[in-house]
Write an enzyme that holds these catalytic residues in place. Structure first.
Site, PDB file in Angstrom:
ATOM      1  N   LYS A  81       0.717  -1.281  -0.072  1.00 29.96           N
ATOM      2  CA  LYS A  81      -0.102   0.062  -0.065  1.00 29.96           C
ATOM      3  C   LYS A  81       0.912   1.318   0.039  1.00 29.96           C
ATOM      4  CE  LYS A  81      -3.795   1.901   2.641  1.00 29.96           C
ATOM      5  NZ  LYS A  81      -4.650   1.767   3.948  1.00 29.96           N
ATOM      6  N   SER A 156      -9.024   1.496   2.950  1.00 32.63           N
ATOM      7  CA  SER A 156      -8.265   2.596   2.236  1.00 32.63           C
ATOM      8  C   SER A 156      -7.051   1.837   1.484  1.00 32.63           C
ATOM      9  CB  SER A 156      -7.671   3.672   3.048  1.00 32.63           C
ATOM     10  OG  SER A 156      -6.626   3.084   4.006  1.00 32.63           O
ATOM     11  N   SER A 180      -9.443  -0.513   7.191  1.00 32.73           N
ATOM     12  CA  SER A 180      -8.862  -0.396   5.788  1.00 32.73           C
ATOM     13  C   SER A 180      -8.175  -1.547   5.172  1.00 32.73           C
ATOM     14  CB  SER A 180      -8.012   0.937   5.835  1.00 32.73           C
ATOM     15  OG  SER A 180      -8.567   2.075   6.146  1.00 32.73           O
TER      16      SER A 180
END
Length: 482
Positions: A81, A156, A180
């Site tokens: 990420k 996210s 997330s």
């Protein structure tokens, strides 16, 4: 031939490379080729790293050729990420302010996985600084859900979930400050684990005061594995867990044997299930699928299941206040003044709000109340099950649906099952519970007692055995393979 390797899990791939049946370069080239073929539709990776990946693969092959032992993730492609720092690789955090930022050091989690011979395939798209449950940011195209390209993969850790569902890689790193890791796991039909607070140390993300925005969420944030199988998540946790002096929240991990936990039986365990926590508006198909999944724990795994609410109320305002309290408001407001419309509107709105000290202290007091409510509730139960999210994947370019099951709700209401367990730091995972009539994934959340990560993994693995999911996937974007 090599393209088909990408449908295997990380545990199997590492074994194939370790015995020499496949080279790390061959596997990495297959991953790069699939990434390049699918990225124009999925937009999972904001910063692919093909040259670096091939160099790392060659290093793994050289180690094997010289007789050196290979790490547990020998040659396995990894997605990371874009909120998680990678030395020498651009890490934008989805913000114009960091569009050219190249960290000098890896995050601890990246450092540990690369030391186990994983291959960095690239950085995956996330919303600006992670302040959203979906994947939009001002820098890159929004990631799309491989099950339906018109839908969000959730956030996210949006790009990480999409990359896994599109089978570009078998493992990924996400971060979870309010769901997330679990949110995109649910929306993408993969597995995501938020271990207990402190199991996976963080640095520099959330900890380095030099970087406004990046340094937020200190007591809420977790980094966790996102995978297509529970065993791969356990393998990653065996590498990720353990203390580090750079993170004052980190804890020892000697009480968990991550891989051995997968075989623990569930017979006789006391499991609570709540389909709505007593207040959440829940989509009818989510309600049906998660209820059916929960009842299988009793019917087929021998657990004692009770349908009961944990007694917590709607705490979205508490969550918003805690996030703001743990943000560098001074540094981020200065950034906002410089960026103007270059900052995400919902983030700008949070920074423009006139926060009061009492709002922050009230939120902290309320957090203590929720923690106390939940540990008292968990004295009676070994595990708590719920939907991961209140809705299936919804259209891109919205923060969330405003009508669920006929009720008008806030646009963040669909996240209500996730963030309470960032307040408490309890271990929580999302497992695929099934698919809607439209073929969209739905997740079941499995929550454990404080520090009982091993039981969350055991329950996840037991459910995977009776309702496997890894054989069902979108073989090409938008086309389901079974």
């Amino acid at each position: 031939m090599f393209d088909e390797l990408l449908d295997k899990d990380a545990t199997e791939l590492a074994a194939l490379i370790r015995c020499g049946e496949v080279s790390a370069r061959e596997l990495t080239l297959a991953a790069i080729n699939r990434q390049q073929a699918r990225e124009p539709l999925i937009h999972a990776f904001c910063t692919p790293t093909p040259e670096l990946a091939l160099a790392q693969a060659d290093a793994v092959d050289a180690k094997r050729a010289s007789g050196q032992p290979l790490g547990a993730l020998a040659g396995v492609p990894l997605a990371v990420k874009d909120l998680i720092c990678t030395a020498g690789v651009k890490t934008t955090s989805g913000s114009v302010a960091y569009k050219d930022f190249v960290p000098e050091e890896d995050d601890i989690a990246v450092e540990r996985l690369l030391a186990a011979d994983a291959i960095l395939l690239g950085k995956t798209t996330a919303p600006e600084f992670g302040y959203s449950g979906v994947g939009h940011n001002p820098l890159f195209p929004s990631p799309r859900n491989p099950w339906d390209l018109s839908k969000t993969p959730g956030g996210s850790s949006a790009g990480s979930g999409a990359a896994l569902a599109a089978r570009m890689c078998p493992i990924a790193l996400g971060s979870d400050g309010g769901g997330s890791v679990r949110i995109p796991a649910a929306h993408c039909g993969v597995y995501g684990l938020k271990a207990s607070m402190g199991r996976v140390p963080l640095w520099p993300g959330c900890r380095d005061e030099r970087y406004p925005g990046v340094s937020s969420w200190e007591s809420l944030e977790h980094i966790g594995p996102m995978t297509r199988t529970v065993r791969d998540a356990a393998l990653m946790m065996s590498l990720l867990a353990g203390p580090d002096m750079r993170d004052r929240h980190s804890i020892p991990c000697s009480d968990v044997d991550w891989l051995a936990s997968l075989d623990k039986p569930l017979r006789g365990l006391r499991i609570a299930f709540s389909v709505d926590f007593g207040y959440v508006a829940v989509d009818s198909e989510v309600r049906r699928l998660t209820t059916e999944a929960a009842r299988r724990f009793a019917r087929e795994l021998g657990a004692e299941l009770e349908e009961v609410d944990p007694g917590i109320a709607d705490e979205a305002r508490t969550f918003a206040a805690l996030v703001a309290f743990e943000s560098d408001l001074t540094g981020m407001r200065k950034m906002q003044a410089e960026l103007g419309p270059g900052m995400s509107p919902h983030l700008s709105a949070m920074l423009q709000h006139e926060w009061r000290a009492e709002t922050f202290t009230d939120a902290n007091t309320q957090r203590k109340k929720i923690c106390n409510q939940l540990w008292r509730f968990m004295q009676r139960y070994d595990l708590l099950l719920s939907p991961t999210l209140a809705v299936p994947p919804f259209p891109l370019n919205m923060q969330g649906p405003e009508v669920i099951d006929g009720r008008m709700v806030r646009s963040d209401h669909w996240l209500s099952f996730c963030f309470p367990f960032n307040f408490t730091g309890q271990p929580a995972a999302s497992v695929p519970a099934g698919f809607t009539a439209d073929g969209l994934p739905v997740g079941l959340q499995i929550v454990g007692r404080h520090l009982d990560d091993g039981l969350v993994l055991a329950a996840s693995a037991a459910f995977e055995r009776i309702q496997p999911w890894n054989h069902i996937y979108p073989a090409s974007p938008g086309v389901v393979h079974e």
